[in-house]
Scaffold this motif. Structure first.
Motif, short mmCIF file in Angstrom:
data_model
loop_
_atom_site.label_atom_id
_atom_site.label_comp_id
_atom_site.label_asym_id
_atom_site.label_seq_id
_atom_site.Cartn_x
_atom_site.Cartn_y
_atom_site.Cartn_z
N THR A 108 1.82 5.87 8.78
CA THR A 108 1.83 7.33 8.71
C THR A 108 0.82 7.89 7.71
N SER A 109 0.11 7.03 7.01
CA SER A 109 -0.80 7.51 5.96
C SER A 109 -2.23 7.10 6.27
N TYR A 110 -3.13 7.64 5.45
CA TYR A 110 -4.53 7.25 5.54
C TYR A 110 -4.91 6.33 4.38
N GLU A 111 -3.95 5.56 3.94
CA GLU A 111 -4.22 4.58 2.88
C GLU A 111 -4.48 3.22 3.52
N PHE A 112 -5.68 2.73 3.30
CA PHE A 112 -6.10 1.45 3.88
C PHE A 112 -6.43 0.46 2.78
N THR A 113 -6.47 -0.79 3.15
CA THR A 113 -6.88 -1.85 2.24
C THR A 113 -8.26 -1.54 1.67
N SER A 114 -8.43 -1.74 0.38
CA SER A 114 -9.74 -1.55 -0.23
C SER A 114 -10.73 -2.51 0.42
N TYR A 115 -11.92 -1.99 0.75
CA TYR A 115 -12.84 -2.79 1.55
C TYR A 115 -13.34 -4.03 0.82
N ASP A 116 -13.37 -4.00 -0.49
CA ASP A 116 -13.83 -5.17 -1.23
C ASP A 116 -12.81 -6.31 -1.20
N LYS A 117 -11.63 -6.05 -0.66
CA LYS A 117 -10.61 -7.09 -0.54
C LYS A 117 -10.74 -7.85 0.78
N LEU A 118 -11.57 -7.35 1.69
CA LEU A 118 -11.72 -8.01 2.98
C LEU A 118 -12.60 -9.25 2.86
#
Length: 385
Positions: A346-356
């Protein structure tokens, strides 16, 4: 200009992304015809096969014979964008379908994707009217125009939350508001870019400044403030000035959205442009290189592309049912993959890209390219008889 350091994963992904985007071409299989303009782009020239063509639907068939990645634009005389295709790699070709009224235009090739490009004046001739089109496409344009205006209207209050925090010196609050303030812009970026002058003010990256521009004096917009928040870790009087300027420029965008030149083919080409933005900016981690909120932009780009497609689908599916089926499948797959990186649905909180990891980046890029190839055919399907 300071050098920009990228991770090994980012550099590798950039190379793959450029290869994939420039490789996903729809090569011209029919040469000639008074509605086909063949553009031969090199590092020093932009040759066109004809300088006059009938108003209506025109196809721009681009072959990059140079050594640099290039962009090709069809422009109004005042530099507003009719249509564009970016990231055309050396030795590759792409075809773009556009809809134009009678009048004067320019075709610009930008070797290295920098500067104002090498330009040729061209003219669309005829009655000045585009042939009557399916009423469903007129309805699609009207609905998309309303959508673009809604996104602009909803963006300004979110931007003001962000800029108020910047001016108050509240770094934590500004960081929290930053990515959310960009969603509406990212969903409709091709409309904003069509004006020519707004995008460089609000969304240029550090390495996107033109030759001769000063990093401290001329760099403005979201990403300049992003650097202050995440890299510098401090906010100055200059940042407060930049915050006010960002609001001013975005209010200009908000007022002009309703006047944008929007056609069914522009909507279709815009959807493809959004996927190209993902492949060459978001998947590589270059767009949000300090905040690492790339997946928020990524999702918004996909949503904007899907909105255009859904509005055009009634006509596109009738003209090319197989293409529509493929697009449905590819949009669903990409959205499903993106949702695996969401903090909650339900949110626009995604994994930080540097964690991918490298495999994550490759999986996202593969899904983008799988969608980008059929999406490049949407404009042709919309105008098919």
């Amino acid at each position: 200009m300071p050098a920009v350091r990228l991770s090994v994963v980012t550099v590798a992904a950039t190379a793959v992304a450029l290869a994939a985007v420039t490789g996903c071409t729809e090569k011209s299989d029919a040469k000639g015809g008074d509605r086909v303009i063949e553009v031969t782009a090199t590092d020093t020239a932009c040759k066109v096969s004809r300088k006059e063509f009938p108003a209506g639907h025109v196809e721009i068939d681009v072959a990059n014979k140079g050594s640099k990645v290039t962009e090709v634009y069809l422009l109004f005389p005042d530099d507003r964008i009719v249509t564009e295709r970016e990231n055309i790699g050396p030795g590759t070709s792409q075809r773009v379908t556009a809809e134009v009224k009678a009048g004067d235009y320019r075709i610009a090739c930008k070797p290295g994707m920098k500067g104002k490009g090498i330009r040729q004046d061209v003219r669309a001739t005829g009655s000045g009217k585009v042939a009557e089109r399916d009423p469903r496409l007129d309805a699609a344009v009207a609905a998309y125009r309303e959508y673009a205006q809604e996104q602009a209207d909803e963006t300004l209050p979110k931007v003001e939350v962000f800029t108020d925090a910047v001016k108050a010196g509240d770094i934590a609050a500004a960081k929290k508001a930053y990515a959310v303030s960009r969603i509406g812009w990212e969903r409709t970026e091709p409309v904003a870019e069509s004006f020519g002058d707004i995008d460089p003010k609000v969304d240029v990256r550090e390495d996107g400044l033109e030759e001769g521009q000063d990093l401290e004096k001329d760099w403005t917009g979201w990403h300049r403030l992003e650097r202050s928040l995440w890299k510098d870790g401090k906010l100055t009087d200059r940042d407060s000035e930049l915050a006010d300027l960002l609001v001013k420029d975005l209010k200009d965008w908000q007022k002009r959205v309703g006047k944008a030149e929007i056609t069914p083919t522009a909507m279709a080409n815009g959807a493809k442009e959004l996927l190209d933005e993902v492949a060459t900016g978001k998947v590589t981690g270059e767009e949000e290189r300090y905040s690492h909120t790339d997946l928020v932009d990524f999702k918004a780009n996909v949503e904007g592309a899907q909105k255009s497609y859904e509005l055009l689908k009634p006509v596109a599916s009738e003209n090319d049912a197989e293409l529509a089926e493929e697009l449905d499948k590819r949009f669903a797959a990409l959205n499903e993959l993106l949702d695996t990186y969401r903090e909650d649905t339900t949110s626009y909180e995604f994994t930080s890209y540097d964690k991918l990891g490298k495999d994550d980046v490759k999986g996202l890029l593969d899904a983008v390219n799988a969608l980008g190839e059929p999406l490049s055919k949407l404009a042709a399907a919309v105008v098919a008889k």
